[in-house]
Design an enzyme around this catalytic site. Structure first.
Site, PDB file in Angstrom:
ATOM      1  N   LYS A 184      82.508  78.528 119.697  1.00  0.00           N
ATOM      2  CA  LYS A 184      82.830  79.307 120.894  1.00  0.00           C
ATOM      3  C   LYS A 184      82.781  80.812 120.584  1.00  0.00           C
ATOM      4  O   LYS A 184      82.463  81.199 119.471  1.00  0.00           O
ATOM      5  CB  LYS A 184      84.194  78.875 121.446  1.00  0.00           C
ATOM      6  CG  LYS A 184      84.307  77.352 121.688  1.00  0.00           C
ATOM      7  CD  LYS A 184      83.496  76.856 122.871  1.00  0.00           C
ATOM      8  CE  LYS A 184      83.256  75.355 122.862  1.00  0.00           C
ATOM      9  NZ  LYS A 184      84.408  74.517 123.153  1.00  0.00           N
TER      10      LYS A 184
HETATM   11  C1  PLP Z   1      84.945  73.187 123.542  1.00  0.00           C
HETATM   12  C2  PLP Z   1      85.238  72.707 124.904  1.00  0.00           C
HETATM   13  C3  PLP Z   1      86.469  72.121 125.264  1.00  0.00           C
HETATM   14  C4  PLP Z   1      87.541  71.711 124.299  1.00  0.00           C
HETATM   15  O1  PLP Z   1      87.874  72.581 123.361  1.00  0.00           O
HETATM   16  P1  PLP Z   1      88.450  72.126 121.937  1.00  0.00           P
HETATM   17  O2  PLP Z   1      89.078  73.381 121.453  1.00  0.00           O
HETATM   18  O3  PLP Z   1      87.289  71.686 121.109  1.00  0.00           O
HETATM   19  O4  PLP Z   1      89.435  71.035 122.149  1.00  0.00           O
HETATM   20  C5  PLP Z   1      86.691  71.818 126.600  1.00  0.00           C
HETATM   21  N1  PLP Z   1      85.754  72.040 127.532  1.00  0.00           N
HETATM   22  C6  PLP Z   1      84.558  72.567 127.230  1.00  0.00           C
HETATM   23  C7  PLP Z   1      83.577  72.787 128.316  1.00  0.00           C
HETATM   24  C8  PLP Z   1      84.258  72.892 125.905  1.00  0.00           C
HETATM   25  O5  PLP Z   1      83.047  73.389 125.611  1.00  0.00           O
END
Ligand code: PLP
Length: 385
Positions: A184
């Site tokens: 991210k």
């Molecule tokens: C990465 C992601 C999540 C969840 O995040 P985590 O920190 O990995 O639990 C939820 N929704 C979307 C669209 C994501 O890309």
């Protein structure tokens, strides 16, 4: 062919980040110390909300938001099928029922024009996803929510730093979730956060993240003494550590540069692919400024001799770390076994057959971008019909 493998996404950790983590390791607290509060303040001030509550990961944060929104058995929650499973699973954790509304053909975000037909007396909330970093149609979604008395929990895992009509993502919905997974925009290893302006949600989120326990005197019913705490509902241990929080704060200082680089590489891709007819480049809405988490091309299969799988495998063979975002959630076996039907979201299902995610992350170099462009163009020309 590219000489070494290039992933589709990756963190960027510098010496400053490492120093911050070492600082925590040498301090008195490894968890629930001062760095958590600092990180929450940093994120809240970045997006412009009163409150932020950090969680051990983004999925836990979404679970917390569903709890704070009082989603429980029998409640329906509308979301997009074009997302990671977590956007819908968080509803299941609370015993609720995710209801998928198909996406818009251009933006791949939930189609607000199709939301109202899915609203009934059991509908409690909407979870829009800012897919790839491009904000969903938030004005329309907020309007529908207001008319129908629904809570909006925005999944902005892709959209830290994005804006919608000049407003920062994170400050618009009732609650907004960001994830700090390494692919991210910024990372804390694992991590997530909810931003909100609502004090009741804030208090509930804090308590939910730590077993449903409170130590605050004005909330405690009984009081046995200075050691006393009360568990008032069933919460979880969803706490972030101070190690993660310190890394998160340090990363946040670099977010503008990270997004600038993402935009620069998107521009290079768009320029290079502007005259390619075998696929389309991402559509950009004018009402928002994407933070460009993902760069997804959509193949025009009529102009190609092979399907998406063949192109994907060839790119991988040539060391380009492609990916597919996402397998529509309602097509997953767990959902299929529970009555969700193939054919219920035709646009998302079609899209799924035609999309490929190309590498995009700030730590890649301009040469990496040029490698991707060169390999993609040569693979496409090889299979041109
Ligand atoms: C990465 C992601 C999540 C969840 O995040 P985590 O920190 O990995 O639990 C939820 N929704 C979307 C669209 C994501 O890309």
């Amino acid at each position: 062919m590219r000489e070494s493998f290039l992933p589709y996404g990756k963190q960027w950790i510098d010496d400053e980040d490492i120093q911050k983590v070492i600082e925590v390791l040498k301090s008195d607290y490894l968890t629930t110390g001062p760095y958590i509060e600092q990180f929450e303040k940093d994120i809240a001030s970045f997006v412009g909300t009163k409150y932020a509550v950090a969680f051990s990961n983004g999925t836990a944060a979404l679970h917390g938001a569903c709890f704070a929104a009082d989603i429980k058995e029998g409640d329906e929650v509308i979301t997009s099928p074009m997302t990671f499973v977590a956007s819908a699973n968080c509803v299941l954790y609370q015993g609720g029922k995710p209801v998928f509304v198909d996406v818009d053909e251009m933006t791949y975000n939930i189609d607000p024009g199709k939301i109202e037909e899915k609203i009934n007396n059991s509908t409690k909330a909407i979870i829009p996803v800012d897919f790839t970093g491009q904000p969903a149609d938030l004005d329309k979604i907020m309007e529908i929510a207001k008319e129908n008395n629904l809570i909006v929990i925005e999944d902005a895992a892709h959209a830290l730093g994005a804006t919608y009509k000049g407003r920062k993502i994170g400050s618009i919905s009732d609650m907004t979730m960001f994830s700090f997974h390494p692919v991210k925009h910024i990372t804390s290893g694992e991590g997530g956060i909810i931003t909100t302006n609502n004090e009741m949600y804030y208090q509930k989120l804090l308590q939910f993240r730590s077993h449903g326990i409170t130590r605050e005197h004005d909330k405690i019913k009984d009081n046995h003494g200075p050691w006393y705490y009360e568990m008032q509902f069933l919460g979880y241990n969803y706490r972030m550590t101070d190690i993660q929080a310190a890394l998160g704060s340090s990363q946040l200082r670099k977010i503008d540069r990270f997004i600038e680089l993402r935009k620069k590489y998107v521009h290079l891709y768009n320029e290079a692919f502007s005259n390619v007819e075998e696929f389309t480049t991402p559509f950009q809405k004018q009402d928002g400024d994407s933070s460009w988490h993902l760069y997804i091309i959509r193949l025009n299969l009529e102009k190609l001799k092979v399907n998406r799988k063949a192109i994907y495998e060839e790119l991988l063979q040539q060391n380009i770390g492609v990916n597919v975002h996402y397998i529509p959630v309602h097509l997953q076996p767990y959902y299929q076994e529970r009555g969700y039907k193939q054919g219920s979201c035709p646009i998302a299902e079609n899209l799924y057959e035609e999309i490929i995610t190309l590498p995009l992350f700030p730590a890649m170099t301009e040469k990496d971008v040029m490698d991707v462009i060169r390999v993609v163009k040569s693979v496409i020309s090889q299979y041109r019909r």
